[in-house]
Design a protein around this motif. Structure first.
Motif, PDB file in Angstrom:
ATOM      1  N   LEU A 166      68.558  48.316   9.116  1.00  0.00           N
ATOM      2  CA  LEU A 166      67.611  48.893  10.078  1.00  0.00           C
ATOM      3  C   LEU A 166      66.227  48.294   9.896  1.00  0.00           C
ATOM      4  O   LEU A 166      65.570  47.910  10.877  1.00  0.00           O
ATOM      5  CB  LEU A 166      67.543  50.417   9.893  1.00  0.00           C
ATOM      6  N   ILE A 167      65.764  48.198   8.655  1.00  0.00           N
ATOM      7  CA  ILE A 167      64.425  47.649   8.396  1.00  0.00           C
ATOM      8  C   ILE A 167      64.373  46.171   8.764  1.00  0.00           C
ATOM      9  O   ILE A 167      63.373  45.684   9.290  1.00  0.00           O
ATOM     10  CB  ILE A 167      64.030  47.857   6.921  1.00  0.00           C
ATOM     11  N   THR A 168      65.456  45.453   8.513  1.00  0.00           N
ATOM     12  CA  THR A 168      65.500  44.037   8.895  1.00  0.00           C
ATOM     13  C   THR A 168      65.397  43.881  10.405  1.00  0.00           C
ATOM     14  O   THR A 168      64.669  43.017  10.909  1.00  0.00           O
ATOM     15  CB  THR A 168      66.795  43.381   8.383  1.00  0.00           C
ATOM     16  N   GLU A 169      66.117  44.716  11.157  1.00  0.00           N
ATOM     17  CA  GLU A 169      66.049  44.671  12.620  1.00  0.00           C
ATOM     18  C   GLU A 169      64.630  44.975  13.095  1.00  0.00           C
ATOM     19  O   GLU A 169      64.127  44.331  14.025  1.00  0.00           O
ATOM     20  CB  GLU A 169      67.039  45.660  13.235  1.00  0.00           C
ATOM     21  N   GLN A 170      63.996  45.943  12.479  1.00  0.00           N
ATOM     22  CA  GLN A 170      62.612  46.266  12.844  1.00  0.00           C
ATOM     23  C   GLN A 170      61.694  45.093  12.553  1.00  0.00           C
ATOM     24  O   GLN A 170      60.808  44.773  13.361  1.00  0.00           O
ATOM     25  CB  GLN A 170      62.149  47.505  12.078  1.00  0.00           C
ATOM     26  N   ALA A 171      61.901  44.462  11.412  1.00  0.00           N
ATOM     27  CA  ALA A 171      61.069  43.312  11.037  1.00  0.00           C
ATOM     28  C   ALA A 171      61.283  42.154  12.007  1.00  0.00           C
ATOM     29  O   ALA A 171      60.319  41.495  12.419  1.00  0.00           O
ATOM     30  CB  ALA A 171      61.385  42.880   9.607  1.00  0.00           C
ATOM     31  N   MET A 172      62.525  41.893  12.363  1.00  0.00           N
ATOM     32  CA  MET A 172      62.817  40.791  13.286  1.00  0.00           C
ATOM     33  C   MET A 172      62.183  41.028  14.648  1.00  0.00           C
ATOM     34  O   MET A 172      61.682  40.104  15.291  1.00  0.00           O
ATOM     35  CB  MET A 172      64.325  40.603  13.401  1.00  0.00           C
ATOM     36  N   LYS A 173      62.174  42.274  15.090  1.00  0.00           N
ATOM     37  CA  LYS A 173      61.538  42.623  16.365  1.00  0.00           C
ATOM     38  C   LYS A 173      60.041  42.351  16.306  1.00  0.00           C
ATOM     39  O   LYS A 173      59.457  41.770  17.225  1.00  0.00           O
ATOM     40  CB  LYS A 173      61.803  44.095  16.695  1.00  0.00           C
ATOM     41  N   VAL A 174      59.414  42.774  15.203  1.00  0.00           N
ATOM     42  CA  VAL A 174      57.967  42.545  15.020  1.00  0.00           C
ATOM     43  C   VAL A 174      57.667  41.050  14.953  1.00  0.00           C
ATOM     44  O   VAL A 174      56.718  40.560  15.589  1.00  0.00           O
ATOM     45  CB  VAL A 174      57.477  43.246  13.741  1.00  0.00           C
ATOM     46  N   LEU A 175      58.482  40.312  14.202  1.00  0.00           N
ATOM     47  CA  LEU A 175      58.234  38.882  14.010  1.00  0.00           C
ATOM     48  C   LEU A 175      58.458  38.090  15.298  1.00  0.00           C
ATOM     49  O   LEU A 175      57.685  37.187  15.613  1.00  0.00           O
ATOM     50  CB  LEU A 175      59.131  38.358  12.888  1.00  0.00           C
ATOM     51  N   ARG A 176      59.514  38.420  16.034  1.00  0.00           N
ATOM     52  CA  ARG A 176      59.761  37.727  17.308  1.00  0.00           C
ATOM     53  C   ARG A 176      58.586  37.922  18.260  1.00  0.00           C
ATOM     54  O   ARG A 176      58.113  36.965  18.897  1.00  0.00           O
ATOM     55  CB  ARG A 176      61.041  38.253  17.956  1.00  0.00           C
ATOM     56  N   LYS A 177      58.119  39.158  18.363  1.00  0.00           N
ATOM     57  CA  LYS A 177      56.988  39.456  19.252  1.00  0.00           C
ATOM     58  C   LYS A 177      55.756  38.674  18.820  1.00  0.00           C
ATOM     59  O   LYS A 177      55.037  38.110  19.660  1.00  0.00           O
ATOM     60  CB  LYS A 177      56.712  40.957  19.240  1.00  0.00           C
ATOM     61  N   HIS A 178      55.517  38.624  17.512  1.00  0.00           N
ATOM     62  CA  HIS A 178      54.357  37.910  16.993  1.00  0.00           C
ATOM     63  C   HIS A 178      54.446  36.416  17.262  1.00  0.00           C
ATOM     64  O   HIS A 178      53.487  35.801  17.756  1.00  0.00           O
ATOM     65  CB  HIS A 178      54.236  38.154  15.490  1.00  0.00           C
ATOM     66  N   LEU A 179      55.595  35.819  16.961  1.00  0.00           N
ATOM     67  CA  LEU A 179      55.750  34.379  17.133  1.00  0.00           C
ATOM     68  C   LEU A 179      55.695  33.978  18.597  1.00  0.00           C
ATOM     69  O   LEU A 179      55.089  32.965  18.952  1.00  0.00           O
ATOM     70  CB  LEU A 179      57.070  33.929  16.499  1.00  0.00           C
ATOM     71  N   GLN A 180      56.311  34.771  19.461  1.00  0.00           N
ATOM     72  CA  GLN A 180      56.291  34.465  20.888  1.00  0.00           C
ATOM     73  C   GLN A 180      54.881  34.587  21.451  1.00  0.00           C
ATOM     74  O   GLN A 180      54.462  33.795  22.288  1.00  0.00           O
ATOM     75  CB  GLN A 180      57.246  35.387  21.634  1.00  0.00           C
ATOM     76  N   SER A 181      54.148  35.590  20.965  1.00  0.00           N
ATOM     77  CA  SER A 181      52.789  35.800  21.455  1.00  0.00           C
ATOM     78  C   SER A 181      51.845  34.705  20.965  1.00  0.00           C
ATOM     79  O   SER A 181      51.020  34.199  21.727  1.00  0.00           O
ATOM     80  CB  SER A 181      52.276  37.161  20.982  1.00  0.00           C
ATOM     81  N   LYS A 182      52.000  34.298  19.700  1.00  0.00           N
ATOM     82  CA  LYS A 182      51.062  33.347  19.115  1.00  0.00           C
ATOM     83  C   LYS A 182      51.379  31.905  19.473  1.00  0.00           C
ATOM     84  O   LYS A 182      50.475  31.105  19.723  1.00  0.00           O
ATOM     85  CB  LYS A 182      51.038  33.509  17.594  1.00  0.00           C
ATOM     86  N   TYR A 183      52.665  31.553  19.517  1.00  0.00           N
ATOM     87  CA  TYR A 183      53.031  30.156  19.699  1.00  0.00           C
ATOM     88  C   TYR A 183      53.664  29.869  21.049  1.00  0.00           C
ATOM     89  O   TYR A 183      53.826  28.720  21.430  1.00  0.00           O
ATOM     90  CB  TYR A 183      53.980  29.715  18.572  1.00  0.00           C
ATOM     91  N   GLN A 184      54.051  30.889  21.761  1.00  0.00           N
ATOM     92  CA  GLN A 184      54.610  30.755  23.099  1.00  0.00           C
ATOM     93  C   GLN A 184      55.741  29.724  23.108  1.00  0.00           C
ATOM     94  O   GLN A 184      56.758  29.912  22.458  1.00  0.00           O
ATOM     95  CB  GLN A 184      53.498  30.431  24.082  1.00  0.00           C
ATOM     96  N   ASP A 185      55.547  28.611  23.788  1.00  0.00           N
ATOM     97  CA  ASP A 185      56.631  27.630  23.907  1.00  0.00           C
ATOM     98  C   ASP A 185      56.642  26.597  22.781  1.00  0.00           C
ATOM     99  O   ASP A 185      57.505  25.727  22.733  1.00  0.00           O
ATOM    100  CB  ASP A 185      56.532  26.886  25.260  1.00  0.00           C
ATOM    101  N   ARG A 186      55.653  26.691  21.890  1.00  0.00           N
ATOM    102  CA  ARG A 186      55.611  25.728  20.797  1.00  0.00           C
ATOM    103  C   ARG A 186      56.727  25.995  19.802  1.00  0.00           C
ATOM    104  O   ARG A 186      57.206  27.116  19.647  1.00  0.00           O
ATOM    105  CB  ARG A 186      54.262  25.809  20.090  1.00  0.00           C
ATOM    106  N   ASN A 187      57.135  24.930  19.128  1.00  0.00           N
ATOM    107  CA  ASN A 187      58.164  25.069  18.098  1.00  0.00           C
ATOM    108  C   ASN A 187      57.577  25.816  16.909  1.00  0.00           C
ATOM    109  O   ASN A 187      56.687  25.326  16.227  1.00  0.00           O
ATOM    110  CB  ASN A 187      58.638  23.679  17.661  1.00  0.00           C
TER     111      ASN A 187
END
Length: 537
Positions: free
Chosen positions: A369-390
């Motif tokens: 459960l905590i891993t899923e929560q972390a992955m959700k937070v991290l995906r949102k962060h990476l998509q917001s900060k880097y958008q289409d960048r690798n």
């Protein structure tokens, strides 16, 4: 205008109703009923969440019922969306009511603007008893009274002029359609002291400090003082726990109970929450809004535990250490006798420590459960900060779990969102070309050769552990005659883009063998592309 519950999205209402109807495992005792009665003139802050939680704790510790009632009689100050946000915040905090606007109950409606007919009945009862009267004083006259009192250094209060109007004068003013409010008579001889559940004996004769208070405004809506007394009586509220700022109004409310001939509930007032420097909180402060703590990533159960450390109600540990307590634990251990009458102070460092304790417990109890929560937070962060960048290495569930365990082991983080801070960016993103370019320009050694040799050594390792990495890299540096400090700096920047951080072998261990090799090769290829290989050693 009454705020219709149609404003709530159907999906949210169904979700909340299901949660509220199934969440509580406590038995009920009809003799104990408390209420949390927020005004939708703003959103939830630490003080209002503390009030809601302590009412919930008191009710459940007595096997009673926790009621939510929206007090929206001040129609001019209502904030759009505030009711929804208040109920969403209670849901986030898992403070589930037994009765309220979304789930109903036997004492509804639970929104005051939908109860105006009831208030009219009871205000007319006070008028008939002679305990209230119609006041036709204009705003201009009231302002002059206030200014005159302040000019003479006196406490501004209404002079009760309209108390003494004859029936003929009253009817003439009504016939002339003169606007009026209804005031409650405060009589010095009627005052009664009371015992506060938190502060103990309280004895203030309110009539010495205030004029007769308005209980019904000219717009037809009751004031807080009147509506809360009527509603608490009709909803059979037995105990009222509210902020200390309302303590001075309690004698006024008790006089209204006396005028009606009703038995009042027991009152307890929660001490103020202050800033760490002892100054008063302001609703304009961003760091007291619950949305601030949500956005920062604090867990709701940790925020609730933190509030108990501010407000008391519990026997503290001998060494003041922070213990994990489930919601059921907090209910079981709660005692109003242990509540402090001293102001609490915001301490973000303590909240960080509390959240760390709760995150560690959650990771132990349910790592998936905590891993899923972390992955959700991290995906949102990476998509917001880097958008289409690798953004580098893909998020792998086991990798994220390993990182959480590693970060918690040595108290590197206190909450999941800490992993989005710049110092941990290397965990999710391959160093940028500009970071490696800077390394090339500042180095006087053949970085490509060093990276090639390191890549080959790491490839041959059978065990990818910190001790084996440290040994292999030390041997390589000695064989090639490379300064160890410079060697580690080259590897650090190539692997993470950072100038400082965890030890390199620890960094490689948490990244994993494949990611480490991939980053070493990425750095080598970039250096070749920009033709840095001719830099002399």
């Amino acid at each position: 205008m009454a705020l219709s519950m149609k404003m709530f999205s159907l999906c949210f209402r169904r979700q909340i109703r299901r949660q509220f109807n199934t969440a509580s495992s406590f038995k009920y005792d009809k003799d104990v009923r408390v209420r949390f009665a927020p005004s939708p003139t703003g959103f939830m802050h630490l003080g209002s969440l503390r009030t809601a939680f302590y009412n919930y704790l008191f009710a459940k510790s007595k096997s009673g019922r926790f009621v939510v009632r929206i007090e929206d009689t001040d129609q001019t100050r209502i904030v759009d969306g505030a009711i929804e946000k208040i109920l969403e915040t209670l849901h986030w905090a898992k403070i589930h009511p037994d009765e309220g606007p979304l789930i109903g109950g036997n004492f509804g409606p639970y929104i005051q603007s939908q109860r105006t007919d009831l208030y009219n009945i009871y205000v007319n009862e006070l008028l008939k008893k002679g305990a209230a009267y119609k006041c036709f004083c204009t705003k201009l006259r009231l302002n002059l009274i206030r200014k005159d009192a302040m000019k003479h250094g006196e406490i501004p209060k209404y002079d009760n002029k309209c108390r003494h109007l004859s029936e003929t004068e009253i009817q003439e003013k009504i016939a002339a359609k003169t606007p009026y409010v209804i005031r409650f008579k405060l009589n010095t001889e009627d005052h009664e002291p009371f015992t506060d559940l938190v502060f103990g004996h309280y004895d203030v004769n309110i009539a010495d400090y205030e004029g007769d208070p308005v209980i019904m405004k000219s717009d037809g809506y009751p004031t807080y003082h009147f509506a809360n007394v009527v509603d608490d009586h009709l909803m059979e509220i037995t105990h009222v726990l509210r902020g200390q700022e309302w303590q001075v109004s309690t004698p006024k409310h008790l006089l209204m109970y006396k005028a009606f001939g009703w038995s009042p509930p027991q009152y307890g007032h929660l001490p103020l929450i202050m800033n760490s420097d002892g100054t008063k909180l302001s609703k304009r402060q961003g760091d007291i809004q619950i949305s601030f703590y949500q956005d920062k990533g604090y867990a709701p159960d940790a925020v609730l535990k933190y509030l108990t450390l501010i407000g008391g109600g519990y026997t503290q540990t001998v060494d003041n250490s922070i213990e994990y307590d489930s919601l059921e634990d907090l209910v079981t251990k709660f005692s109003v006798q242990n509540m402090s009458s001293h102001s609490g102070h915001i301490d973000i460092e303590k909240l960080e420590q509390v959240n760390k304790v709760y995150l560690q417990r959650a990771l132990n109890d349910d790592p998936d459960l905590i891993t899923e929560q972390a992955m959700k937070v991290l995906r949102k962060h990476l998509q917001s900060k880097y958008q289409d960048r690798n953004s580098g290495d893909l998020l792998d569930k086991q990798h994220v779990t390993d990182i959480l365990c590693w970060a918690m082991k040595d108290s590197r983080i206190c909450k999941i969102t800490d992993l989005t801070e710049p110092e941990w960016e290397f965990l999710w993103k391959t160093p940028s070309n500009s970071q490696i370019q800077e390394l090339c320009e500042k180095s006087s050694v053949d970085i490509c050769k060093i990276l090639q040799d390191c890549y080959n050594v790491v490839c041959q390792l059978q065990e990818f552990q910190e001790y084996s990495l440290k040994k292999a890299l030390s041997v390589l540096a000695k064989e090639k005659g490379i300064n160890m400090k410079l060697f580690m700096h080259i590897l650090r920047v190539s692997l993470s883009g950072l100038q400082a951080g965890p030890p390199v072998v620890e960094m490689m261990s948490i990244l994993g063998k494949e990611a480490s090799l991939r980053r070493l090769k990425h750095a080598e290829h970039f250096i070749n592309d920009v033709q840095c290989v001719d830099i002399k050693s």
